[in-house]
Design a protein around this motif. Structure first.
Motif, mmCIF file in Angstrom:
data_model
loop_
_atom_site.group_PDB
_atom_site.id
_atom_site.type_symbol
_atom_site.label_atom_id
_atom_site.label_comp_id
_atom_site.label_asym_id
_atom_site.label_seq_id
_atom_site.Cartn_x
_atom_site.Cartn_y
_atom_site.Cartn_z
ATOM 1 N N LEU A 52 -36.856 52.887 -26.068
ATOM 2 C CA LEU A 52 -37.441 51.535 -26.241
ATOM 3 C C LEU A 52 -37.112 50.883 -27.224
ATOM 4 N N GLY A 53 -36.995 51.691 -28.220
ATOM 5 C CA GLY A 53 -36.583 51.138 -29.727
ATOM 6 C C GLY A 53 -37.755 50.886 -30.404
ATOM 7 N N ALA A 54 -39.155 51.048 -29.826
ATOM 8 C CA ALA A 54 -40.298 50.456 -30.526
ATOM 9 C C ALA A 54 -41.498 51.000 -29.908
ATOM 10 N N ASP A 55 -42.416 50.780 -30.479
ATOM 11 C CA ASP A 55 -43.849 51.060 -29.721
ATOM 12 C C ASP A 55 -44.322 50.150 -28.945
ATOM 13 N N PHE A 105 -33.527 47.066 -37.522
ATOM 14 C CA PHE A 105 -33.091 47.698 -36.485
ATOM 15 C C PHE A 105 -32.409 49.209 -36.756
ATOM 16 N N PRO A 106 -32.571 50.105 -35.768
ATOM 17 C CA PRO A 106 -33.749 50.252 -34.909
ATOM 18 C C PRO A 106 -34.950 50.635 -35.433
ATOM 19 N N LEU A 107 -36.132 50.211 -35.072
ATOM 20 C CA LEU A 107 -37.452 50.831 -35.490
ATOM 21 C C LEU A 107 -37.538 52.059 -35.064
ATOM 22 N N LYS A 108 -37.258 52.379 -33.825
ATOM 23 C CA LYS A 108 -37.507 54.126 -33.113
ATOM 24 C C LYS A 108 -36.106 54.181 -32.616
ATOM 25 N N GLY A 109 -35.840 55.647 -32.834
ATOM 26 C CA GLY A 109 -34.764 56.003 -32.012
ATOM 27 C C GLY A 109 -33.391 55.645 -32.860
ATOM 28 N N GLU A 110 -32.267 56.048 -32.231
ATOM 29 C CA GLU A 110 -30.964 55.871 -32.833
ATOM 30 C C GLU A 110 -30.047 55.052 -32.171
ATOM 31 N N VAL A 111 -29.112 54.190 -33.067
ATOM 32 C CA VAL A 111 -27.984 53.703 -32.440
ATOM 33 C C VAL A 111 -26.792 54.909 -32.376
ATOM 34 N N SER A 196 -30.273 26.880 -24.998
ATOM 35 C CA SER A 196 -29.362 27.994 -24.698
ATOM 36 C C SER A 196 -30.322 29.213 -24.118
ATOM 37 N N ARG A 197 -29.641 29.981 -23.153
ATOM 38 C CA ARG A 197 -30.377 30.963 -22.583
ATOM 39 C C ARG A 197 -30.330 32.223 -23.768
ATOM 40 N N VAL A 198 -31.529 32.359 -24.171
ATOM 41 C CA VAL A 198 -31.718 33.528 -25.266
ATOM 42 C C VAL A 198 -32.956 34.235 -24.876
ATOM 43 N N ASP A 199 -32.830 35.595 -25.064
ATOM 44 C CA ASP A 199 -34.257 36.289 -25.039
ATOM 45 C C ASP A 199 -34.294 36.623 -26.344
ATOM 46 N N TYR A 200 -35.586 36.614 -26.997
ATOM 47 C CA TYR A 200 -35.863 36.962 -28.354
ATOM 48 C C TYR A 200 -36.704 38.366 -28.106
ATOM 49 N N ASN A 201 -36.303 39.489 -28.563
ATOM 50 C CA ASN A 201 -37.239 40.621 -28.481
ATOM 51 C C ASN A 201 -37.598 40.993 -29.697
ATOM 52 N N TYR A 202 -38.798 40.953 -29.776
ATOM 53 C CA TYR A 202 -39.461 41.274 -31.067
ATOM 54 C C TYR A 202 -39.951 42.789 -31.034
ATOM 55 N N PHE A 203 -39.486 43.888 -31.860
ATOM 56 C CA PHE A 203 -39.915 45.104 -31.668
ATOM 57 C C PHE A 203 -40.786 45.234 -32.861
ATOM 58 N N PHE A 204 -42.030 46.022 -32.074
ATOM 59 C CA PHE A 204 -43.012 46.507 -33.116
ATOM 60 C C PHE A 204 -43.184 48.148 -33.136
ATOM 61 N N ALA A 205 -43.337 48.808 -34.505
ATOM 62 C CA ALA A 205 -43.920 49.925 -34.362
ATOM 63 C C ALA A 205 -44.909 50.481 -35.431
ATOM 64 N N GLY A 206 -45.455 51.443 -35.484
ATOM 65 C CA GLY A 206 -46.633 51.808 -36.487
ATOM 66 C C GLY A 206 -47.576 52.789 -35.903
ATOM 67 N N PRO A 207 -48.608 53.283 -36.631
ATOM 68 C CA PRO A 207 -49.366 54.278 -35.939
ATOM 69 C C PRO A 207 -50.248 53.655 -34.967
ATOM 70 N N GLN A 208 -50.641 54.470 -33.977
ATOM 71 C CA GLN A 208 -51.261 54.232 -32.687
ATOM 72 C C GLN A 208 -52.066 53.001 -32.611
ATOM 73 N N GLU A 209 -53.347 53.341 -33.536
ATOM 74 C CA GLU A 209 -54.256 52.376 -33.547
ATOM 75 C C GLU A 209 -53.954 51.055 -33.853
ATOM 76 N N ALA A 210 -53.033 51.047 -35.085
ATOM 77 C CA ALA A 210 -52.537 49.814 -35.597
ATOM 78 C C ALA A 210 -51.666 49.061 -34.508
ATOM 79 N N VAL A 211 -51.014 49.749 -33.760
ATOM 80 C CA VAL A 211 -50.354 49.142 -32.842
ATOM 81 C C VAL A 211 -51.049 48.267 -31.669
ATOM 82 N N ALA A 212 -52.316 49.231 -31.340
ATOM 83 C CA ALA A 212 -52.897 48.666 -30.250
ATOM 84 C C ALA A 212 -53.445 47.409 -30.872
#
Lengths: 822, 195
Positions: A52-55, A105-111, A196-212
């Motif tokens: 997914l690239g993020a939490d 980029f990327p917060l999680k995973g690899e290119v 214009s047709r654009v999608d802004y994908n904001y990726f977030f990552a961090g410790p589980q509780e913080a992400v919640a």
């Protein structure tokens, strides 16, 4: 000290062994499972999050002001701006999905990138530097260029330095080639403007509780049209597997702990009965009631400590064994876990001992010393009813704590109570009438059935325990089979691992024959027309959205339409009818899509494709689509008349085994405009998750079976004394050892048969309830249950009974009677 | 019925006559429906079970027909048990001493089931005397033993009793054993008579 001395010697007598083993198993189950699910969920999540690239992802059509959002400590973010754009090089043009990514980029995973088209990728933890572009092999192939060449994108020109193999979070539009650019080059392209047709994908990552917490913060300020998702919502297949596995593991471990509790209760009661004469002697010698309680509490404390250490070790080993296997096999790293599962395991074990072992042992305080002289004297004590009440209340509490769901807890108990009543009643009736059969039979049968009848009540109780134990085992086995088979059926061997798209109509015969020539099985060729939904019921999408206050850009996006005379085999018709006349403009819509668009049968849809308006098509059916299937699936299928005049391309999916993979180059050379993409990685990921979950499920099953076996042994031991005594008397009266052993074995086997049959019937009902109500799966009768239940009953209970009582024939009857008398 | 310090008394009577009930009431193992029992100037019938346990630990020793050794403890540990309960120091030395006295010096670490009936009763005798009780109650001490072994146990019992000046109350069927006591009580239909 006295407690320890007694413990040491009594250990060999057996009941304490069962007590310890049961506690140990309860702790091992809860600990192992806790560790495993925590790690499994962690690993699956992190693996999926890498994909997914993020939490957490926020997808929106308009950029958001990140400074207005409160970021919990430890969280970080990155933005990928996603849009479709034409790449060009010389005279070649190619519509690509472009991701402009920033330095985080990327917060999680690899290119993954490579230097050779369609070559294996190497990992890198960043996107392209400024001025560079990383297109995937398909884009390069279509444009006919390579590394070092320059490519135009919008108003700018970037140099190709690497070939993209895969990127985390990749593509909402898997059908288009993907390219990565640096977000600093975005402005220069001039593509992203107002409207214009654009999608802004904001990726977030961090410790589980913080992400919640971050998720709560994001949701608080979210507006219609924004989508916030994590892996659970992002990847339904993985999420479903995790959820169902978690439910199963929870249920399995709960049942395991219930069984362990039953084993502890039965063994403690027997141990307490055996200890009465010891207590009487101790009291005669001057030990007071609290001293007696102390003796046994020390024993329980020692048992608890040994069980906790052993349970932890076993839980850890089982978990380690499975995870290390998975780590090796799947090259996955498991994150370090917390101590919570250890604590939870230890507490469950101690709690089981407290509610099941302390009450009967506590009763020993009130054993009267006179018992030392008069065996038959009773005691003032907690009644069996009180002990049962403590046990049941405690168990309710424990199960409630585990499941965290009052409804499930109460249903489980109501179910068990009902089973106890029905099974007990039926067993009693059967046992009472068993002598009718026995009278017709030989000596050993007559003895066996007479014994069954004489102890009808005690035997009914045993049958209730045996059959409940077998029932729980059969239910777990049934569910395991259903779940695992279900998952495996989703991706059977030979699941298509390649999609071939952009097949021109005139290429179809050649592609078909190419597939046939190498014996490659395809999922059929589907025409695809790219079109945009412009109107619903003659009202424009924009107007409609404005009216409804939604801002869903995706509704106006290009989608893939297909036409067909018949509904795809794996689709399910929910509403309406499939057409018989394909000359009318009709459309069939996927249920989820219909819900999102808020349309139903009779509504009309208008499309636009390549500037051509496609006539309004009426919705005549709503389908359920199994998106899990690796084959072309469509939101919308129309009649041929709707799309026949529009240019169509064809799509298919097929399976190529590893050794034949080089053949695809041949296809690509002869059909350079078609595009091929591989979904092997995804299939492997899903398979790996299924494998882990399967192993977890099986380990729970076996640990629960061990608990069940302990219950059986404890129960048989509890009736052992009486049976031994009777048998010894029979031997004294001249019955041969063989006759007695045969009759005992027959008696136990008959009990086993009755218990097994009742268990099979109960398991069918319970499985049906659980599978249809809890797991929402379809239920099919399991023939396995019907033969395995009685067979296991006869074999397990017959042999356990035989083993525990065979001493009666090897030892002199006088010595058995003397031993029992003392 | 009064038994003076250092006396030995035998209670005889037919089976079911109430001998054992009497013994258990005298020893504070059971309570009478009416009447009172005094042990060493204490009215034990007014005490609760825990208080009576304390009296037993301090004053009383027991020998039973069926030995009543704890199967989980070896000979030495069985003898140590009342010593530990009475809080006597160096219980192991004293228990060893007593086992030597009853002729079981080579059987210290044996468990009851590894001992013969006679040996088990010797352990029981050692256990009964080890804490040097003021009063010793014996319920058919030779009842489960053959004549010769029974004789040996009886000899041991009276020898130690004399040596320690213990008050001995025993219940028996064995007339010879009863006659070795200073007093004999007969019990029949709930009535006690001194012979």
């Amino acid at each position: 000290m006295l407690g320890l001395k007694l413990l040491w010697r009594e250990w060999k007598a057996g009941d304490l062994g069962i007590l310890l083993l049961a506690t140990f198993l309860a702790i091992a189950i809860v600990t192992g499972l806790g560790l495993f699910t925590e790690r499994l969920a962690g690993a699956i999540n992190s693996q999926s999050n890498k994909l997914l690239g993020a939490d957490l992802v926020l997808e929106t059509g308009k950029p958001i002001d990140l400074t207005a959002i409160e970021f919990p400590e430890g969280t970080n973010s990155t933005l990928a701006t996603e849009f479709m754009s034409m790449l060009s090089s010389g005279d070649e043009f190619m519509l690509c999905e472009v991701w402009a990514v920033d330095d985080n980029f990327p917060l999680k995973g690899e290119v993954k990138i490579t230097d050779t088209p369609f070559g294996p990728g190497t990992s890198i933890l960043s996107g392209p530097p400024v001025g560079e572009i990383w297109p995937d092999s398909r884009a390069l192939q279509s444009l006919g260029i390579g590394i070092g060449d320059r490519v135009d994108i919008g108003d700018t020109n970037l140099v190709i330095t690497k070939i993209l193999v895969s990127s985390p979070g990749e593509g909402s539009n898997a059908l288009s080639p993907l390219v990565l650019i640096n977000s600093s080059d975005l402005a220069a392209t001039g593509i992203v403007r107002e409207g214009s047709r654009v999608d802004y994908n904001y990726f977030f990552a961090g410790p589980q509780e913080a992400v919640a917490r971050l998720r709560d913060n994001l949701e608080a300020v979210s507006v219609p049209g924004q989508r916030i998702y994590s892996v659970k919502e992002g990847q339904p297949r993985v999420a479903q597997a995790i959820n169902k596995a978690e439910q199963y593991l929870l249920l399995g471990s709960t049942l395991g702990v219930i069984l362990a509790g039953a084993a502890i209760a039965i063994a403690s009661r027997r141990y307490a009965l055996e200890q009465e004469s010891t207590v009487a002697v101790l009291k005669t010698l001057g030990l007071h009631a609290n001293g007696i309680a102390g003796v046994y509490l020390v024993q329980l404390a020692v048992i608890a400590v040994i069980a906790i250490l052993g349970g932890w070790l076993c839980g850890w080993l089982v978990e380690k064994l499975i995870t290390s296997y998975i780590e090796q096999a799947l090259n996955m790293q498991f994150e370090v876990t917390t101590f919570k599962p250890l604590l939870r395991g230890a507490l469950s074990g101690v709690f089981c001992l407290a509610i099941f072992a302390i009450p009967p042992l506590w009763m020993l305080r009130s054993v009267l010393p006179i018992k030392v002289l008069r065996r038959e004297v009773g005691r003032e004590a907690l009644s069996v009813r009180q002990i049962a009440m403590i046990g049941i209340t405690g168990l309710l509490f424990l199960v409630g704590l585990f499941t965290g769901d009052l409804k499930i807890t109460l249903s489980l108990f109501a179910g068990l109570a009902l089973i106890t009543l029905i099974v007990g009643g039926v067993a009693w009736l059967l046992l009472r009438s068993s002598h009718i059969a026995g009278m017709q039979a030989g000596n050993q049968w007559r003895l066996a059935t007479a014994s069954l009848r004489r102890r009808a009540l005690e035997n009914s109780f045993q049958i209730v325990i045996f059959s409940t134990t077998l029932l729980l085992f059969l239910v777990l086995l049934n569910m395991r089979t259903t779940l695992i088979d279900g998952w495996q059926a989703q991706i059977p061997e030979g699941t298509p691992n390649y999609f071939l798209i952009n097949i021109a109509p005139d290429e179809m015969p050649e592609v078909s024959s190419w597939l046939q020539s190498y014996d490659l099985k395809d999922e059929g060729l589907y025409p695809i027309v790219r079109a945009r939904l412009t109107h619903i019921n003659e009202q424009s999408i924009q107007e409609r959205n404005a009216e409804r206050g939604t801002n869903s850009r995706r509704d106006g996006r290009e989608i893939n339409l297909t036409y067909s005379d018949k509904m795809p085999d794996d689709n399910k018709l929910l509403e309406g009818e499939w057409w018989t006349d394909s000359s009318k403009p009709l459309v069939s819509i996927e249920a989820g899509y219909a819900e999102r668009l808020e349309v139903g049968l009779g509504d009309t849809m208008r499309f636009m494709s390549g500037g051509v308006v496609v006539a309004d098509a009426e919705i005549t059916s709503i389908r359920e689509v199994d998106w899990e299937q690796m084959r072309p699936n469509f939101f919308l299928i129309t009649t041929e008349s709707v799309l026949k005049d529009l240019p169509a391309e064809f799509i298919t999916s097929f399976y190529i085994p590893d050794e034949k993979k080089p053949l695809v180059n041949e296809l690509m050379k002869s059909h350079p405009t078609t595009q091929l993409f591989e979904i092997d990685t995804m299939i492997k990921q899903v398979r790996s998750i299924i494998k882990q979950v399967t192993m977890a499920i099986e380990s729970v099953l076996w640990l629960t079976v061990a608990c069940g076996a302990l219950v059986l042994i404890a129960t048989i031991r509890a009736s052992q004394v009486e049976r031994m005594q009777e048998s010894a008397i029979l031997r004294t009266l001249g019955a041969s050892g063989k006759l007695i052993l045969n009759s005992l074995t027959i008696e136990f086997a008959l009990i086993g048969l009755i218990a097994g049959l009742l268990a099979a019937a109960g398991a069918e009902i319970t499985s049906w309830l659980i599978q249809t109500r809890v797991f929402e799966l379809e239920y099919t009768t399991s023939f396995l249950t019907w033969w395995l239940g009685p067979l296991l009953g006869i074999l397990l209970i017959g042999s356990l009974g035989f083993l525990t009582t065979r001493r009666v024939t090897t030892q002199a009857p006088s010595s058995i009677l003397r031993e029992l008398a003392s | 019925m009064t038994i003076a310090k250092g006396d030995s008394a035998a209670i005889v009577g037919a089976s079911g006559s109430g001998k054992t009930t009497l013994l258990s009431i005298l020893a504070g193992l059971d309570l009478p429906s009416s009447g009172s029992v005094w042990l060493d100037d204490q009215e034990i019938t007014s005490l609760n079970e825990d208080q009576r346990a304390k009296v037993r630990a301090d004053l009383v020793g027991f020998i039973f027909q069926s030995f009543q050794l704890l199967p989980a403890l070896n000979a030495l540990e069985n003898v140590m048990l009342p010593l530990e309960l009475a809080g006597i120091s160096k219980p192991d030395d004293r228990a060893t001493e007593w086992l030597n006295k009853v002729g079981l010096s080579s059987r210290l670490k044996h468990y009851p089931r590894q001992l013969s009936g006679g040996e088990q009763q010797r352990v029981a005798v050692a256990r009964a005397f080890a804490s040097q009780p003021k009063i010793l109650f014996a319920d058919e001490p030779t009842g489960n033993l053959d004549k010769k072994t029974g004789q040996q146990i009886a000899d041991l019992l009276f020898e130690l009793n004399n040596e320690l000046n213990t008050t001995l109350v025993l219940v028996t069927h064995d007339e010879l054993l009863a006659q070795r006591c200073q007093h004999q009580y007969h019990i029949e239909d709930g009535l006690i008579g001194k012979l």
